[in-house]
Design an enzyme around this catalytic site. Structure first.
Site, short mmCIF file in Angstrom:
data_model
loop_
_atom_site.label_atom_id
_atom_site.label_comp_id
_atom_site.label_asym_id
_atom_site.label_seq_id
_atom_site.Cartn_x
_atom_site.Cartn_y
_atom_site.Cartn_z
N SER A 180 -28.33 72.43 40.19
CA SER A 180 -29.41 71.99 41.08
C SER A 180 -30.48 73.09 41.15
O SER A 180 -31.04 73.45 40.12
CB SER A 180 -28.84 71.65 42.46
OG SER A 180 -29.75 70.86 43.18
N ASP A 251 -19.28 49.94 26.90
CA ASP A 251 -18.69 51.08 26.17
C ASP A 251 -17.26 50.78 25.71
O ASP A 251 -16.56 51.67 25.24
CB ASP A 251 -18.73 52.34 27.04
CG ASP A 251 -18.13 52.10 28.42
OD1 ASP A 251 -17.21 51.28 28.54
OD2 ASP A 251 -18.59 52.74 29.39
N ASP A 255 -13.85 50.48 33.29
CA ASP A 255 -13.21 51.57 34.02
C ASP A 255 -14.08 52.11 35.15
O ASP A 255 -13.84 53.19 35.69
CB ASP A 255 -12.88 52.71 33.05
CG ASP A 255 -14.11 53.22 32.33
OD1 ASP A 255 -15.20 52.62 32.52
OD2 ASP A 255 -14.02 54.21 31.59
N ASP A 391 -26.37 60.94 38.85
CA ASP A 391 -27.07 61.79 39.82
C ASP A 391 -28.10 60.92 40.56
O ASP A 391 -29.01 60.38 39.95
CB ASP A 391 -27.77 62.93 39.08
CG ASP A 391 -28.29 64.01 40.03
OD1 ASP A 391 -28.72 63.66 41.15
OD2 ASP A 391 -28.28 65.19 39.66
N HIS A 429 -24.52 64.18 41.75
CA HIS A 429 -25.30 65.42 41.68
C HIS A 429 -24.37 66.64 41.66
O HIS A 429 -23.74 66.96 42.66
CB HIS A 429 -26.25 65.50 42.88
CG HIS A 429 -27.18 66.67 42.80
ND1 HIS A 429 -28.03 66.88 41.74
CD2 HIS A 429 -27.38 67.70 43.64
CE1 HIS A 429 -28.72 67.98 41.94
NE2 HIS A 429 -28.35 68.50 43.09
CA LIG Z 1 -17.04 51.61 31.10
#
Ligand SMILES: [Ca+2]
Length: 498
Positions: A180, A251, A255, A391, A429
């Site tokens: 940060s 992807d 999950d 974030d 973040h």
């Molecule tokens: Ca996934």
């Protein structure tokens, strides 16, 4: 007697881990320009108590160390507090300096404790003012410079001298570790003071302050200029669920984490109210506000993007910027540094004109957006950057863009040997979120600096109540972790970086 013994150890067992060559008290004699040492005291095991009294657990297991506090005054209006912690025995021969959060204003004791426990000499600064707020700004341009870049550099020079005085030699390797504001400090160091650190770990860097903080203010304006645009916090889980519904499986794994949010083309219109109950859908002004937050501010004349928006998957944290109040750090920066008017109303921000004004005022001392890292790279420095894709405060694409700018300037080959970026799916973040947010960044960086082993993948874990429930590799950008197709999807070994 202690001095004699320590010297004996250093001289005759030079290959073992260095121990103190001097007493802690004697470090008071260290001379660095503009430095006054205010404390040099041996702290017995577990005896340290932080002034704020927080994080007591972290200090209980600390070994004996020499605690040095000093005040640095590079210019008359400076009052930079620093601390340097030196393990009495078992020093690994290295310095780890730790960064700050938000407006800083305090020594980062918990992070110092982590570094010390790992064998490092540790250093931290309050960046030249007391209190994590903007009160130091008005009438003190030199304190702003201290906060922007000077305090960390001055601290680094002083810390190396103190280390040298205590152990009889300076650090073999020096590392920076910050997220940060600490990530901004990291890149300031790489850009301005290329000789300070051999390895720099830069997390979620708050760089391009002028536009970053302007965009954070703009996000509040987007939902509050007309209150019909405001999205009540209880609707964010609904929005997040719709994003997962559409994009989680892209992807290959359902999950709860988007490995690559850039592949997710979520259109908030799918949540538009058709009729009836407005608690489970979005009104037209809310859809419009949500779309803007994903897109980021644009130039009102040309339509050119002025700063990236937030990523799909990060919605559960959107109360940070689009909640009831604007983010204090961002609105204070504009109030006190850009407009120099404590009564400035955040709802009046105009990105098209005000970002340019902000750049004029801030870029020089605070933006840390200079992509020319040649001096740092040419002397052998290594930069490891990371940023959580979820974030909700600092747009992750800001870091990706900076990384690309650096690669453009260095060329791909040189950049590959010195600068790497790890985007962390599902991490908020600096930490937290459903993603694998625990990893040894300093360890990976040390391997790179000391052994020449550039990080390709870094194994990371996710923990619930201190228990690891998922491991997965973090991959060097632009690669992402891909499931091999068999075995547990909660084990890193079953993933490749591709
Ligand atoms: Ca996934």
């Amino acid at each position: 007697m202690k001095i004699t013994h320590s010297l004996f150890v250093v001289i005759f067992f030079g290959l073992s881990l260095p121990a103190a060559a001097a007493t802690c008290e004697s470090v008071r004699g260290t001379t660095v320009p503009h430095m006054t040492i205010t404390l040099a005291q041996q702290v017995p095991p577990g005896d340290f108590t932080a002034p704020a009294g927080r994080g007591a657990e972290a200090y209980k297991s600390l070994p004996t160390f020499c605690r040095v506090a000093a005040t640095l005054t590079p210019v008359p209006d400076s009052e930079i507090k620093i601390e340097v912690w030196l393990p009495e025995s078992g020093w690994n021969g290295k310095l780890e300096s730790v960064g700050n959060g938000a407006w800083a204003g305090t020594i980062s004791y918990p992070a110092m404790a982590t570094a010390l426990a790992a064998g490092y000499a540790a250093a931290s600064t309050d960046t030249g003012h007391t209190g994590n707020n903007a009160n130091f700004i008005t009438g003190h341009p030199e304190k702003v410079a201290d906060f922007g870049y000077r305090a960390v550099h001055e601290m680094t020079v002083a810390a190396k001298a103190i280390i040298s005085a205590y152990y009889g030699s300076g650090p073999k390797y020096s590392y920076w570790n910050g997220c940060s504001t600490g990530g901004r400090q990291a890149l300031m160091e790489a850009q301005r003071f290329p000789n300070d650190y051999d390895g720099i770990l830069a997390g979620a860097p708050a760089i391009y302050s002028s536009r970053l903080q302007g965009t954070q203010v703009w996000a509040s304006q987007t939902v509050h200029k007309d209150e019909v645009s405001y999205i009540p916090p209880e609707k964010y889980p609904l929005i997040h669920e719709a994003v997962l519904q559409q994009c989680d499986s892209l992807d290959g794994l359902k999950d709860g984490v988007l490995e690559d949010p850039k592949k997710c083309k979520f259109d908030p219109k799918v949540l538009a109210c058709k009729s009836g109950d407005p608690t489970s859908c979005l009104t037209a002004p809310q859809v419009e506000a949500l779309t803007k937050l994903y897109t980021g501010p644009k130039d009102s004349k040309t339509g050119r993007p002025l700063f990236p928006g937030l990523e799909p998957g990060s919605e559960l944290g959107w109360n940070t910027l689009a909640g009831p109040q604007p983010m204090a750090l961002a609105s204070e920066l504009y109030k006190y540094l850009v407009f120099e008017n404590p009564n400035w109303d955040y709802k009046t921000i105009n990105p098209t004109t005000d970002f340019i004004l902000a750049e004029k005022k801030l870029a020089d001392g605070m933006d840390a957006a200079n992509p020319n890292l040649k001096p740092f790279v040419d002397r052998g420095g290594k930069l490891l950057m990371y940023h959580g894709w979820s974030d909700p405060g600092i747009a992750p694409m800001n870091t990706v863009q900076y990384y690309k700018n650096v690669v453009d300037i260095l060329g791909a080959s040189k950049a590959g040997n010195a600068v790497r970026l790890f985007m962390i799916p599902g991490m908020n973040h600096c930490q937290g979120g459903p993603g694998t947010d625990k990893f040894d960044g300093i360890g990976a960086l040390a391997q790179w600096v000391e052994k020449g082993k550039a990080p390709e993948r870094i194994d990371a874990s996710h923990q619930t109540s201190g228990k690891v429930d998922r491991t997965r590799p973090l991959c060097a950008y632009p690669q992402v972790a891909v499931y091999k197709g068999s075995g547990s999807s909660d084990e890193a070994a079953n993933f490749d970086c591709r």
